[in-house]
Each structure stands twice: as C-alpha cells, then as structure tokens.
Design a protein around this motif. Structure first.
Motif, PDB file in Angstrom:
ATOM      1  N   GLY A  46       0.825  -1.218   0.000  1.00 31.78           N
ATOM      2  CA  GLY A  46       0.000   0.000   0.000  1.00 31.78           C
ATOM      3  C   GLY A  46       0.851   1.256   0.000  1.00 31.78           C
ATOM      4  N   GLU A  47       1.888   1.271   0.827  1.00 29.93           N
ATOM      5  CA  GLU A  47       2.794   2.423   0.859  1.00 29.93           C
ATOM      6  C   GLU A  47       3.524   2.583  -0.473  1.00 29.93           C
ATOM      7  N   LEU A  48       3.914   1.476  -1.070  1.00 30.67           N
ATOM      8  CA  LEU A  48       4.606   1.509  -2.353  1.00 30.67           C
ATOM      9  C   LEU A  48       3.694   2.074  -3.447  1.00 30.67           C
ATOM     10  N   ILE A  49       2.431   1.697  -3.433  1.00 32.02           N
ATOM     11  CA  ILE A  49       1.478   2.225  -4.410  1.00 32.02           C
ATOM     12  C   ILE A  49       1.317   3.727  -4.222  1.00 32.02           C
ATOM     13  N   THR A  50       1.204   4.175  -2.974  1.00 35.51           N
ATOM     14  CA  THR A  50       1.062   5.611  -2.696  1.00 35.51           C
ATOM     15  C   THR A  50       2.286   6.385  -3.180  1.00 35.51           C
ATOM     16  N   VAL A  51       3.458   5.875  -2.865  1.00 37.88           N
ATOM     17  CA  VAL A  51       4.693   6.542  -3.281  1.00 37.88           C
ATOM     18  C   VAL A  51       4.808   6.560  -4.806  1.00 37.88           C
ATOM     19  N   THR A  52       4.392   5.491  -5.463  1.00 37.36           N
ATOM     20  CA  THR A  52       4.435   5.431  -6.925  1.00 37.36           C
ATOM     21  C   THR A  52       3.507   6.483  -7.533  1.00 37.36           C
ATOM     22  N   GLU A  53       2.310   6.649  -6.974  1.00 40.73           N
ATOM     23  CA  GLU A  53       1.385   7.666  -7.476  1.00 40.73           C
ATOM     24  C   GLU A  53       1.963   9.067  -7.304  1.00 40.73           C
ATOM     25  N   ILE A  54       2.584   9.324  -6.155  1.00 35.04           N
ATOM     26  CA  ILE A  54       3.218  10.636  -5.921  1.00 35.04           C
ATOM     27  C   ILE A  54       4.335  10.862  -6.941  1.00 35.04           C
ATOM     28  N   ALA A  55       5.140   9.831  -7.191  1.00 36.20           N
ATOM     29  CA  ALA A  55       6.244   9.951  -8.153  1.00 36.20           C
ATOM     30  C   ALA A  55       5.706  10.202  -9.564  1.00 36.20           C
ATOM     31  N   GLU A  56       4.608   9.540  -9.921  1.00 34.24           N
ATOM     32  CA  GLU A  56       4.022   9.762 -11.249  1.00 34.24           C
ATOM     33  C   GLU A  56       3.546  11.198 -11.397  1.00 34.24           C
ATOM     34  N   ARG A  57       2.918  11.742 -10.352  1.00 38.38           N
ATOM     35  CA  ARG A  57       2.484  13.139 -10.403  1.00 38.38           C
ATOM     36  C   ARG A  57       3.686  14.076 -10.518  1.00 38.38           C
ATOM     37  N   ALA A  58       4.737  13.778  -9.766  1.00 38.47           N
ATOM     38  CA  ALA A  58       5.941  14.613  -9.828  1.00 38.47           C
ATOM     39  C   ALA A  58       6.578  14.551 -11.217  1.00 38.47           C
ATOM     40  N   ILE A  59       6.605  13.382 -11.824  1.00 35.60           N
ATOM     41  CA  ILE A  59       7.169  13.240 -13.169  1.00 35.60           C
ATOM     42  C   ILE A  59       6.335  14.023 -14.176  1.00 35.60           C
ATOM     43  N   GLY A  60       5.010  13.969 -14.015  1.00 35.97           N
ATOM     44  CA  GLY A  60       4.150  14.754 -14.899  1.00 35.97           C
ATOM     45  C   GLY A  60       4.424  16.243 -14.766  1.00 35.97           C
ATOM     46  N   GLY A  61       4.601  16.712 -13.524  1.00 33.49           N
ATOM     47  CA  GLY A  61       4.939  18.119 -13.305  1.00 33.49           C
ATOM     48  C   GLY A  61       6.278  18.479 -13.916  1.00 33.49           C
ATOM     49  N   LEU A  62       7.238  17.596 -13.784  1.00 32.38           N
ATOM     50  CA  LEU A  62       8.565  17.845 -14.369  1.00 32.38           C
ATOM     51  C   LEU A  62       8.495  17.895 -15.894  1.00 32.38           C
ATOM     52  N   LYS A  63       7.705  17.013 -16.487  1.00 33.69           N
ATOM     53  CA  LYS A  63       7.555  17.037 -17.947  1.00 33.69           C
ATOM     54  C   LYS A  63       6.944  18.360 -18.396  1.00 33.69           C
ATOM     55  N   HIS A  64       5.939  18.816 -17.659  1.00 31.87           N
ATOM     56  CA  HIS A  64       5.296  20.087 -17.997  1.00 31.87           C
ATOM     57  C   HIS A  64       6.306  21.239 -17.864  1.00 31.87           C
TER      58      HIS A  64
END
Length: 156
Positions: A46-64
């Motif tokens: 569960g913690e790994l899934i949460t951290v993965t979602e946060i990382a995906e959002r951060a990567i999206g922000g970085l791409k933008h």
C-alpha cells in the motif's frame, strides 16, 4: 505376548500422536508468523502504491516544466539569433561607412602632403596640381557616395 504387542503398538501410536501434536503446534506458529508477515507485506505494498502515485504526479509536473522551459528557451534562442544577425548587419554597414570615410579622407588630403619634400614649383604647375588634387577628392567622394547608395548593388 499378544498383550505386550498391543501395548507396544498403542505406545507407538501414542508417540506418533505426540509427535503429530508437536508438529501441528510448530505449523500453527509458522502460520501465525506468515499471517503477520502477510499483513506487513500488504501495508508495504500500500505504501509503495502511494509513493508510486506521488512519483508519477511529480514526473508529470517535471515534464510540464521541461516543456515550458524548452518553449521559452527556444524563443530566447530565436530572439538572440535575430539580434546577432541584426548586429552583424549593423557591423558590416559600419565597416562600409568607415571604409568610405577613409577613402574620402585620403582623397581630401592635399597633394603636397602626399608628395616628396617641397621643391620650388612654377605657379602654373601649382595650379594644375591643385586642380588634380581637387579632381581626385571629387572622384573619391563620388565613388563613396555611389557605394553608400548601392552597398550590395541595390539602391538604398
């Protein structure tokens, strides 16, 4: 003998039952441990899934952000290139003006400054030399004016 054989068999069955009960207790402990590890593993997942979602959002922000920076940097590079071309053209024009001015200055110099040390000259020869100097100056000025009007063969 049959009685002692029965006791031996019953004793053997009792020992096997005790061993079975002991083995069942050991398996029970292992199962409890496995259940506890399963809960821990579920929490970790569960913690790994949460951290993965946060990382995906951060990567999206970085791409933008990278896209924005790339667009801005491209615009700045284009502006700098245009400015460099403009400066290059202005430098070439300034160089042409300096060349024309130097031609005019050279042509405007008196003939006596270009000649050898003064030698007595007849008045008629002095007048002819002055007219030649004035003619050269006029020719150089006309040439410089023509070059200014047509620096690249195109009328300005």
């Amino acid at each position: 003998m049959s009685h002692s054989l029965g006791i031996v068999i019953e004793g053997l069955v009792a020992v096997l039952l005790v061993l079975t009960i002991g083995y069942c207790m050991l398996l029970n402990k292992r199962l409890k441990k496995l259940k506890a590890d399963e809960q821990s593993l579920k929490a970790t997942i569960g913690e790994l899934i949460t951290v993965t979602e946060i990382a995906e959002r951060a990567i999206g922000g970085l791409k933008h952000t990278v896209r924005d920076v790339n667009e801005n940097l491209g615009a700045q590079i284009n502006a700098a290139t245009a400015l460099a071309e403009q400066l290059k053209a202005q430098l070439a024009e300034g160089d042409a003006v300096v060349r024309r001015l130097s031609k005019i200055a050279i042509a405007a110099r008196p003939l006596t400054a270009q000649a050898e040390p003064e030698v007595p000259v007849a008045p008629a020869a002095a007048a002819t030399a002055a007219r030649m100097s004035a003619a050269r100056a006029n020719a150089a000025a006309a040439q410089a004016f023509a070059e200014r009007r047509r620096p690249d063969g195109i009328a300005a």
